[in-house]
Scaffold this motif. Structure first.
Motif, mmCIF file in Angstrom:
data_model
loop_
_atom_site.group_PDB
_atom_site.id
_atom_site.type_symbol
_atom_site.label_atom_id
_atom_site.label_comp_id
_atom_site.label_asym_id
_atom_site.label_seq_id
_atom_site.Cartn_x
_atom_site.Cartn_y
_atom_site.Cartn_z
ATOM 1 N N HIS A 75 0.671 -1.177 -0.028
ATOM 2 C CA HIS A 75 0.053 -0.077 0.097
ATOM 3 C C HIS A 75 0.890 1.297 -0.080
ATOM 4 O O HIS A 75 1.297 0.870 0.883
ATOM 5 C CB HIS A 75 -1.000 -0.255 1.114
ATOM 6 N N HIS A 86 1.554 6.091 -2.078
ATOM 7 C CA HIS A 86 0.832 6.676 -2.663
ATOM 8 C C HIS A 86 2.000 7.517 -3.483
ATOM 9 O O HIS A 86 2.804 7.939 -2.696
ATOM 10 C CB HIS A 86 -0.891 8.099 -1.760
ATOM 11 N N HIS A 139 -8.857 1.932 1.150
ATOM 12 C CA HIS A 139 -8.632 2.791 2.726
ATOM 13 C C HIS A 139 -9.694 2.184 4.179
ATOM 14 O O HIS A 139 -11.173 1.891 3.710
ATOM 15 C CB HIS A 139 -8.500 4.141 3.379
ATOM 16 N N HIS A 155 -5.161 -0.193 6.674
ATOM 17 C CA HIS A 155 -4.618 -0.053 7.875
ATOM 18 C C HIS A 155 -5.607 -0.715 8.924
ATOM 19 O O HIS A 155 -5.435 -1.694 9.544
ATOM 20 C CB HIS A 155 -5.607 1.842 8.220
ATOM 21 N N ASP A 197 3.108 3.030 2.922
ATOM 22 C CA ASP A 197 1.570 4.144 3.227
ATOM 23 C C ASP A 197 2.864 5.092 2.959
ATOM 24 O O ASP A 197 2.355 6.407 3.131
ATOM 25 C CB ASP A 197 0.711 3.749 3.893
HETATM 26 ZN ZN LIG Z 1 -2.738 5.348 2.352
#
Ligand SMILES: [Zn+2]
Length: 450
Positions: free
Chosen positions: A84, A86, A239, A278, A331
């Motif tokens: 995960h 970005h 998420h 998460h 993340d």
């Molecule tokens: Zn994220």
């Protein structure tokens, strides 16, 4: 050795090797972890064709196979799997002083708005993948921005490097700046076109990517669910249950749903190949729903600590009979590093604070095979064994003077591994190999791109 259709040149590495014979959460560290002090990994045609003790593999190598002998105090292991991340947030990594919702407003959305310019997307995609390879991350599940060109930029760059990567355009049709919003219909159409363009091309896969329930209308979540039913071999990423204010907002936006996971469930977005970042504050019913559908979680320790979101509960994720697949993740940019060793070290501290623990074998398994399983890529990446993609990392186990002196006092390989995840960082990544090709060599790196 498996016989390829056409003879492919064999490249082999010889040195110490870490691989997996099982799942440490089930069979324990000792039975799960394989350590060979003198091993050979042979690669051809982008795959591993042999891996094991040197005396066994050496005889099976074809004549003339090139064998690179690794220096002492190094370790071959599967490449890291980041479940995960970005990539558009790389320019705002390490931004001060905000919790999730505020952080999105202040840092994330402006950074993502810059991706309206394709040149920005291309530059950041290159920077991101360069950094991944420098850190030994060979597979990742990546959020792009709302702009389809942000997916094109990343996928094109990943294809050029023959990477295994899953990525998708973020879907957001509310509670975001106008410049970053699509609509249910436009998001669906653009995602469908991107699936046609990239899914299954080389080692690339497409992930249908609603950012989270707050930024998608029920119509958009419905469209995302419909798209997944039409393309069930695609991934879904989003998420869930990261922060208390976010959870309260979801309750307000979806008053009829039982809980946060229930929102995704009702829209057909849970199942194998769905992975949610998460999952920090889940109720027992939500854990059961994830386990029953096979949906996975991505644990993002540096992000959870940095944004003050909460502590992941390993004891709940690994409950016998109700196991939820979990992978580790950086993340970035909520996370503060693309170093997987740093990420594992923080996962250990999170486990400690939550009243459990995270032995080295478990952390290294999660960072490789566990992540592959969470992404339904088991059998393809995450282990060093015949048939797996030839994606691997060579760690330098004595990368700094402090670690070198500590290594001299390590009683066994588990202790040496634990020292890496506690003290190590990018300096410990000596080499990274992708599809049987060396794409990062710490000591030869001159800043040139692979
Ligand atoms: Zn994220």
């Amino acid at each position: 050795m498996t016989a390829p259709d056409r003879p492919q040149p064999v490249v082999a590495l010889r040195g110490a090797m870490l691989s997996w014979a099982g799942d440490p959460f089930v069979v324990g560290a000792k039975r799960a972890r394989r350590y060979d002090a003198d091993a050979i990994v042979a690669m051809a045609g982008g795959r591993i064709v042999a891996a094991g003790p040197a005396e066994r593999v050496a005889d099976a190598l074809p004549r003339g196979a090139k064998v690179e002998r690794l220096p002492r105090d190094t370790l071959m292991m599967p490449g890291f799997v980041d479940c995960h991340v970005h990539y558009p947030q790389l320019p705002v990594i390490g931004s001060y002083g905000a919790k999730l919702l505020d952080w999105l407003e202040r840092y994330t959305f402006p950074a993502e708005a810059a991706f309206a310019d394709e040149r920005v997307a291309r530059r950041v995609a290159r920077d991101y993948l360069d950094e991944n390879l420098r850190q030994g991350i060979t597979t990742a599940a990546v959020f792009c921005t709302v702009h389809p060109a942000s997916v094109d930029a990343l996928m094109a760059e990943a294809a050029r490097r023959s990477l295994r990567l899953v990525a998708g355009k973020v879907l957001m049709d509310r509670n975001a700046p106008r410049a970053l919003r699509d609509t249910a219909k436009r998001g669906y159409d653009e995602s469908k076109a991107l699936i046609a363009r990239w899914h299954g091309r080389g080692r690339l896969g497409y992930a249908i990517t609603p950012r989270f329930a707050v930024t998608s209308t029920p119509a958009q979540l419905e469209a995302a669910g419909a798209l997944w039913r039409e393309h069930p071999d695609c991934w879904v990423q989003s998420h869930v249950s990261e922060n208390a204010d976010e959870i309260a907002w979801v309750r307000k936006l979806f008053p009829r749903d039982r809980d946060y996971v229930g929102v995704y469930e009702r829209h057909g977005l849970l199942g194998r190949r769905a992975i949610y970042g998460h999952g920090l504050h889940l109720a027992p019913r939500e854990w059961r729903a994830l386990a029953a559908t096979g949906a996975a979680l991505a644990h993002c320790p540096t992000s959870n600590l940095f944004l003050g979101s909460g502590l992941f509960r390993w004891d709940r994720a690994t409950k016998p009979g109700r196991r939820v697949e979990v992978g580790l993740a950086t993340d970035v940019g909520g996370g503060t590093t693309l170093s997987f060793l740093r990420t594992m070290g923080e996962a250990y501290k999170v486990a400690h604070l939550a009243g459990t623990s995270m032995p080295a074998a478990h952390a290294f398994w999660l960072a490789t095979q566990g992540g592959a399983r969470a992404l339904d890529l088991d059998g393809k990446v995450g282990n060093l064994a015949p048939g797996f993609d030839a994606d691997l990392v060579v760690l330098d186990l004595a990368s700094t003077p402090l670690i070198a002196q500590r290594l001299r006092h390590a009683a066994d390989v588990d202790e040496a591994l634990f020292v890496q995840m506690t003290l190590g960082d990018d300096r410990a990544v000596l080499q990274t190999w992708v599809a049987g090709r060396k794409v990062h060599d710490r000591d030869a790196a001159t800043g040139s791109r692979p």
